[in-house]
Motif scaffolding. Structure first.
Motif, short mmCIF file in Angstrom:
data_model
loop_
_atom_site.label_atom_id
_atom_site.label_comp_id
_atom_site.label_asym_id
_atom_site.label_seq_id
_atom_site.Cartn_x
_atom_site.Cartn_y
_atom_site.Cartn_z
N ASN A 70 40.95 21.66 44.46
CA ASN A 70 40.55 22.35 43.23
C ASN A 70 39.62 23.52 43.51
O ASN A 70 39.76 24.60 42.93
N PHE A 71 38.67 23.32 44.43
CA PHE A 71 37.73 24.38 44.76
C PHE A 71 38.46 25.56 45.40
O PHE A 71 38.24 26.71 45.03
N ALA A 72 39.34 25.26 46.37
CA ALA A 72 40.08 26.33 47.04
C ALA A 72 40.98 27.07 46.07
O ALA A 72 41.10 28.31 46.13
N GLY A 73 41.60 26.33 45.16
CA GLY A 73 42.47 26.98 44.17
C GLY A 73 41.71 27.91 43.26
O GLY A 73 42.15 29.02 42.97
N PHE A 74 40.53 27.47 42.81
CA PHE A 74 39.73 28.31 41.93
C PHE A 74 39.20 29.52 42.68
O PHE A 74 39.26 30.65 42.18
N ALA A 75 38.68 29.31 43.90
CA ALA A 75 38.15 30.44 44.67
C ALA A 75 39.26 31.44 45.02
O ALA A 75 39.05 32.65 44.97
N GLY A 76 40.44 30.92 45.35
CA GLY A 76 41.55 31.82 45.66
C GLY A 76 41.97 32.64 44.46
O GLY A 76 42.26 33.84 44.59
N MET A 77 41.98 32.00 43.30
CA MET A 77 42.31 32.74 42.08
C MET A 77 41.25 33.81 41.79
O MET A 77 41.56 34.93 41.42
N MET A 78 39.98 33.48 42.00
CA MET A 78 38.91 34.45 41.78
C MET A 78 39.02 35.61 42.75
O MET A 78 38.77 36.77 42.39
N LEU A 79 39.42 35.34 43.99
CA LEU A 79 39.59 36.42 44.97
C LEU A 79 40.68 37.37 44.53
O LEU A 79 40.51 38.61 44.60
N GLU A 100 39.33 39.43 41.67
CA GLU A 100 38.37 40.42 42.14
C GLU A 100 39.09 41.66 42.68
O GLU A 100 38.71 42.80 42.40
N PHE A 101 40.14 41.43 43.48
CA PHE A 101 40.86 42.55 44.05
C PHE A 101 41.62 43.34 42.98
O PHE A 101 41.76 44.56 43.07
N ILE A 102 42.11 42.66 41.95
CA ILE A 102 42.78 43.37 40.86
C ILE A 102 41.79 44.26 40.12
O ILE A 102 42.08 45.42 39.80
N ILE A 103 40.58 43.72 39.87
CA ILE A 103 39.55 44.50 39.17
C ILE A 103 39.15 45.73 39.98
O ILE A 103 39.06 46.84 39.46
N VAL A 104 38.94 45.52 41.29
CA VAL A 104 38.62 46.65 42.16
C VAL A 104 39.78 47.64 42.19
O VAL A 104 39.59 48.86 42.19
N GLY A 105 41.00 47.09 42.20
CA GLY A 105 42.18 47.95 42.24
C GLY A 105 42.33 48.83 41.02
O GLY A 105 42.83 49.97 41.13
N ALA A 147 47.24 36.16 34.92
CA ALA A 147 48.30 36.93 34.25
C ALA A 147 47.72 37.97 33.30
O ALA A 147 48.25 39.09 33.19
N VAL A 148 46.64 37.64 32.62
CA VAL A 148 45.99 38.61 31.71
C VAL A 148 45.54 39.83 32.50
O VAL A 148 45.72 40.97 32.05
N LEU A 149 44.95 39.62 33.66
CA LEU A 149 44.49 40.74 34.47
C LEU A 149 45.66 41.58 34.99
O LEU A 149 45.57 42.81 35.04
N VAL A 150 46.73 40.92 35.37
CA VAL A 150 47.91 41.66 35.85
C VAL A 150 48.46 42.56 34.75
O VAL A 150 48.83 43.72 34.99
N VAL A 151 48.51 42.04 33.53
CA VAL A 151 48.95 42.85 32.38
C VAL A 151 48.07 44.08 32.23
O VAL A 151 48.55 45.20 32.05
N GLY A 152 46.74 43.89 32.35
CA GLY A 152 45.84 45.01 32.23
C GLY A 152 46.00 46.01 33.36
O GLY A 152 45.92 47.23 33.15
N PHE A 153 46.23 45.52 34.57
CA PHE A 153 46.40 46.40 35.73
C PHE A 153 47.61 47.30 35.56
O PHE A 153 47.55 48.52 35.77
N VAL A 154 48.73 46.68 35.17
CA VAL A 154 49.97 47.46 34.98
C VAL A 154 49.81 48.44 33.81
O VAL A 154 50.21 49.61 33.91
N ALA A 155 49.24 47.97 32.71
CA ALA A 155 49.05 48.83 31.54
C ALA A 155 48.15 50.02 31.88
O ALA A 155 48.40 51.14 31.42
N LEU A 165 34.36 45.15 50.34
CA LEU A 165 35.64 44.45 50.29
C LEU A 165 35.50 43.02 50.84
O LEU A 165 36.03 42.06 50.27
N TYR A 166 34.76 42.89 51.95
CA TYR A 166 34.57 41.55 52.52
C TYR A 166 33.85 40.63 51.55
O TYR A 166 34.17 39.44 51.44
N CYS A 167 32.86 41.16 50.83
CA CYS A 167 32.05 40.34 49.93
C CYS A 167 32.85 39.72 48.80
O CYS A 167 32.37 38.80 48.13
#
Length: 453
Positions: free
Chosen positions: A16-25, A28-33, A168-176, A290-292
């Motif tokens: 559960n921890f790895a899944g949540f952290a991976g999703m957050m990573l 984070e990259f989508i937001i930076v992108g 998915a919400v973030l991906v929609v925003g990124f594409v839009a 980026l590493y952070c």
């Protein structure tokens, strides 16, 4: 798309921890992108617009870092409610109070926007780019409501176990954002805007506004599936929650701004040492930033899983603390070693022609040398955010102006050392981590239930 039962996602397991952290990573990259896409798409219009958008984005990040304090305060209370399985009782009151705080923040953003143009002139910014920057910031600061609402919806989805939908919400925003940028910059629609910068700002606000109904739809589906029965909150409950949430949000937000200043001002000091030092520091900062994203993703996961038991007694809190600290620490230690070993190639990837790569490597080490202290400072701060201690987080962040900035100034202007200007931030991380630990042990990791506001 299937989700776990309401209680499954609150269990602290490695998976559960790895899944949540991976999703957050990923998020984070989508937001930076999204910010990177803005800069890439305006770049063909010339260096003037690159400079204007770059400065506008820098200022907006600083201002929005304060308003995001509301999201973190809300997220802490939400995680506690979800962990206790009291979401149906707490969410209507909490959401009502958060909306009231958000309305005040939007008013504040509007007032800040009015002063941006004169403020940029007063600090001597290039008169040619000030109108472009002012136009960009005017639109962004009038779009605080959709930006913060989207963040709050994402937090609610993640905390309630709907990680896939939050992504998915973030991906929609990124594409839009890409689509709107193209339309507003490279079609006849550009004529409707005072400048390309206002077009980019409008694209961002519209993309965030489009994310709102998508996120709201996911939330409605999730709550229907969980068969949550929400009662209409009483006005007195919302007001009481507001009176507690508002100062906590401001305290956490003020810490964010102070942290931002502690990272930015040393770089401005280094700027007086010449273009070579600035370029090398900029490359090191990019690689470090980026590493952070990796440890930050772990910190956010720790924040949520600690929050699920945020109102429990000492034995549960301390056990949860040790477990999430172990998960986060192992991940951070391993990835730090990997990044340090790969740093010559990472520096090479970001260093353009003429950049002193040896100096960039040294500056990167200056950032990484304080990583152990940074780890404890950030992780313990997340625990205090769960306990709604915005006052402590803010007061300790004053060390930025008492210790961090004076040390950076002394390092540059007296010792002539860019390395020490960056590395000296570790002193503040050590001091704040020690104080945070003291507060947590004294007030929460004791044999009684803490009285959470």
């Amino acid at each position: 798309m299937t989700e776990s039962t309401p209680a499954d996602h609150t269990k602290l397991t490695g998976r559960n921890f790895a899944g949540f952290a991976g999703m957050m990573l990923l998020m984070e990259f989508i937001i930076v992108g999204m910010g990177a896409v803005d800069l890439l798409m305006i770049a063909p219009l010339g260096v003037l617009h690159i400079a204007a958008l770059g400065l506008g984005d820098l200022v907006s990040i600083a201002v929005f870092s304060f308003f995001v304090g509301l999201v973190h305060a809300y997220a802490g209370r939400l995680a506690v409610a979800e962990g206790k399985q009291e979401l149906a009782q707490r969410l209507p009151v909490l959401a009502g109070a958060a909306v009231l705080v958000l309305l005040l923040f939007q008013l504040l953003g509007y007032l800040i926007g009015l002063g941006m143009g004169p403020g940029l002139d007063a600090i001597g910014q290039d008169a040619e780019i000030v109108p472009f920057v002012d136009g960009y910031l005017d639109i962004r600061l009038n779009g605080i409501i959709p930006a913060i609402l989207v963040s709050a919806i994402g937090v609610t989805l993640r905390t309630c176990g709907a990680k896939t939908q939050a992504s998915a919400v973030l991906v929609v925003g990124f594409v839009a954002n890409i689509v709107f940028n193209y339309v507003f910059l490279y079609t006849e629609a550009l004529g409707f805007f005072a400048s390309p910068e206002t077009g980019v700002a409008t694209a961002t606000v519209l993309a965030q506004s489009l994310m709102l109904p998508v996120g709201a739809g996911f939330l409605l589906r999730l709550f229907r599936k969980r068969q949550e029965r929400f009662a209409r909150p009483r006005g007195s409950e919302v007001v009481a929650e507001f009176r507690s949430l508002a100062p906590t949000s401001c305290g956490i937000g003020a810490r964010h701004i102070n942290d931002y200043m502690s990272a930015t001002l040393p770089i401005l000091f280094i700027g007086t040492m010449g273009a070579g030092a600035v370029a090398a520091t900029a490359v090191a900062t990019k690689v470090y930033t980026l590493y952070c994203r990796i440890p930050q993703s772990c910190f956010e996961a720790a924040f949520v899983f600690y929050g699920y038991v945020g109102g429990a007694a000492k034995s549960v809190l301390v056990r949860r603390c040790r477990t999430v600290m172990a998960y986060s620490g192992i991940t951070t230690a391993v990835t730090t070693m990997v990044v340090l070993l790969c740093s010559p190639w990472l520096i090479m990837a970001f260093a353009g022609e003429g950049v002193d790569r040896s100096m960039a490597q040294i500056m990167f080490f200056a950032y990484m040398i304080s990583m152990p202290a940074y780890f404890f400072d950030q992780l313990l701060a997340r625990f205090l955010a769960v306990h709604q201690r915005g006052n402590v987080l803010f007061s300790v962040s004053i060390l930025t102006y008492v210790v961090a900035i004076p040390l950076a100034w002394y390092s540059v202007f007296v010792l002539d050392s860019a390395f020490l200007a960056i590395a000296s931030r570790g002193v503040v991380f050590v001091l704040s981590a020690l104080y945070f630990r003291k507060i947590l042990r004294r007030d929460y990791w004791v044999e009684r239930e803490p009285q959470l506001v």
